[in-house]
Scaffold this motif. Structure first.
Motif, short mmCIF file in Angstrom:
data_model
loop_
_atom_site.label_atom_id
_atom_site.label_comp_id
_atom_site.label_asym_id
_atom_site.label_seq_id
_atom_site.Cartn_x
_atom_site.Cartn_y
_atom_site.Cartn_z
N ALA A 184 0.83 -1.21 0.00
CA ALA A 184 0.00 0.00 0.00
C ALA A 184 0.87 1.26 0.00
N THR A 185 1.96 1.23 0.73
CA THR A 185 2.87 2.37 0.78
C THR A 185 3.52 2.59 -0.57
N LEU A 186 3.96 1.52 -1.21
CA LEU A 186 4.57 1.61 -2.53
C LEU A 186 3.59 2.14 -3.56
N ASP A 187 2.35 1.68 -3.46
CA ASP A 187 1.33 2.11 -4.40
C ASP A 187 1.05 3.60 -4.25
N ALA A 188 0.99 4.07 -3.01
CA ALA A 188 0.77 5.49 -2.77
C ALA A 188 1.94 6.33 -3.26
N LEU A 189 3.13 5.76 -3.21
CA LEU A 189 4.32 6.48 -3.67
C LEU A 189 4.28 6.69 -5.18
N GLY A 190 3.78 5.70 -5.92
CA GLY A 190 3.63 5.87 -7.36
C GLY A 190 4.52 4.98 -8.21
#
Length: 541
Positions: free
Chosen positions: A34-40
């Motif tokens: 989820a963190t990676l996804d939010a980062l882009g």
């Protein structure tokens, strides 16, 4: 002029998990995803389905992400068809839209590790990639040991990656698996591969940090024409780690010539969450964040020398290559016995304490800093304690509570089952809300030695009942504890620095000094709570 798109492929959950001492739970993998996804990032490699229960469960409960979720595996084995290789089938059964397969491209590894002919290996690569692409999946080929293979037998290394590309690989990723190829070599070989017929728009780079040049090697490949970068958060990975995306991403977005030539899926607002993302991973791993980490480290924008701080006051660009808030970090002007009034006023301003230049209190604070550091205090490493000391000197420190007394006992003994255990208990009495409150804490799990120490017992007792302020400190926790003996022999003095964190991800450091290690620890604990109450705007008692 339009910019060229770079693809970012994160392999923290797979290659990063190969770090010695790292083993993610399924829930932790989902949180990191989820963190990676939010980062882009563009791709999140979730692991190797079928290799272990955690990876298999992650794909069974795959999170919904904007990024493309990829499963990792290896090319089919010799003597089997791609359709009937159960290891490859397990990877495909994960149901991801992208599948990354690793295969040998170094003739030495083909003959020695696989024990097959070069022709058989090339066929395994081509048929495996064709099978993945034929199922409508996006196929990626990780060319393992490619750079070493190129240097040993470039004709075969090129044959192997060409077979993957012609079989339908969307990305052919050149891997410096042993981490021994330097950036200039990576650039030269990458350019040669493109010249041989594999376009840069289908070429990726995967480096390891065994020579400390993984980030530089990745940038060299991009400069040579590669258009995908593989890496991990905080450079996790086996041996010395992988290319660190936390360093690569801001370099690509903020530094020339990359900022003008390329674009990624990371937006400026997401970049401002980079420090938080980096520290979240360290929190999950129960690791202390590396203070000197580029961009996101606690010391990345620290200015200790008085000359530097004086210039920073006039223009931060004098000693900062980017504004720290761009990556979610913050400027720090540490206090030490090297400090001058420029450092002091900058540090006070950062704490919301405006003091006019030439104010007599500045000299008093500087004198106290220097005197206390002579006693063993270290304010360049304990900014929160410095702020509290300065507030006292300025008469701006509210009184929240007072500690009347404390007692702590640690005992090593055998329990009723005959097991050797360590038990610590602490009693703390504070004056708060106009009354005395006494709290008692005893380690409740004596078999867990991580929780059996006297400092843990004291911190729990101190934070157990602070009356009006109890809710305000409920999310406070200790994340690191450092002890240093500052003098030897009978004059020995102990310095303790404690790092704290709260639910917002905010971290702060406090210091205590005493001939008694427990007393030094308790002083740092009190400062930790006081600083949080001050910064959270708690009313005075």
């Amino acid at each position: 002029m339009s910019r060229t798109r770079l693809s970012l492929y994160d392999t923290t959950l797979r290659d990063g998990q190969q770090t010695q001492g790292v083993q993610f739970s399924t829930a932790e993998k989902q949180r990191i995803a989820a963190t990676l996804d939010a980062l882009g990032v563009d791709y999140i490699e979730g692991g190797w389905p079928g290799a272990n229960p955690t990876d298999s469960l992650f794909f069974d409960e795959a999170p919904r992400t904007r990024a493309t979720l990829a499963a990792f595996g290896m090319t089919k084995r010799a003597g089997r068809s791609a359709e009937n290789d159960e290891v490859l089938a397990a990877v495909l059964n994960a149901g991801t839209s992208a599948v990354c397969l690793v295969g040998k491209t170094h003739d030495f590894h083909v003959r020695e590790a696989l024990g097959i002919t070069l022709e058989e290996n090339t066929e395994n690569i081509a048929r495996s990639i064709a099978h993945v692409a034929g199922l409508g999946r996006e196929a990626l080929f990780d060319a393992e040991h490619f750079f070493d293979g190129w240097k040993a037998d470039r004709a075969y290394a090129l044959e192997a990656v060409t077979a993957a590309f012609e079989a339908g690989a969307r990305w052919v990723v050149l891997c410096d698996t042993n981490g021994g190829t330097l950036p200039a070599e990576i650039a030269e070989i990458t350019a040669a591969v493109i010249a041989a017929g594999i376009p840069g728009t289908s070429l990726g780079i995967h480096t390891h940090d065994d020579t400390g040049t993984a980030v530089a090697g990745s940038l060299a490949a991009v400069a040579a024409g590669a258009r995908q970068i593989q890496g991990t958060l905080n450079g996790l990975g086996e041996r010395c780690g992988n290319a660190d995306l936390v360093t690569l991403i801001p370099t690509l977005l903020l530094k020339e010539p990359y900022a003008s030539r390329f674009e990624t899926g990371v937006r400026p607002e997401a970049l401002a969450g980079l420090t938080r993302a980096s520290r979240l991973l360290d929190e999950i791993l129960n690791r202390v964040p590396r203070r000197q980490a580029p961009y996101v480290g606690a010391s990345a924008f620290a200015h200790k020398a008085g000359l530097h701080a004086s210039a920073i006051l006039k223009n931060p660009a004098t000693y900062e290559h980017i504004p720290p808030e761009t990556v979610g970090n913050a400027r720090i002007v540490p206090m030490s016995n090297q400090a001058g009034q420029s450092n002091l006023r900058e540090r006070l301003a950062a704490a919301g304490l405006e003091v006019e230049k030439g104010d007599p209190s500045l000299e008093r604070i500087l004198s106290e800093v220097k005197a206390r550091e002579a006693e063993g205090y270290a304010y360049d490493s304990a900014q929160a304690s410095f702020e509290l000391m300065a507030r006292r000197a300025l008469g701006r420190l509210p009184v929240f509570f007072e500690v009347e007394r404390y007692r702590v006992i640690s005992e090593r003994r055998r329990n009723a089952q005959g097991e050797l255990v360590v038990v610590s208990e602490a009693v703390v009495t504070v004056q708060v809300d106009g009354e005395k409150r006494t709290s008692f804490f005893q380690n409740e799990n004596p078999n867990d030695r991580q929780d059996a120490g006297p400092v843990n017992a004291l911190s729990n007792a101190l934070a157990m009942d602070l009356g009006t302020y109890q809710d305000r400190i409920s999310d406070w926790r200790l994340v690191d504890f450092k002890v240093r003996i500052t003098q030897g022999g009978t004059e020995a003095v102990t310095r303790v620095i404690i790092d704290s964190e709260d639910a917002t991800g905010r971290r702060w450091s406090t210091v205590g000094v005493s001939a008694n290690i427990v007393d030094a620890s308790f002083e740092a604990l009190i400062d930790a709570i006081l600083w949080k109450l001050v910064r959270d705007g708690a009313p005075a008692a």
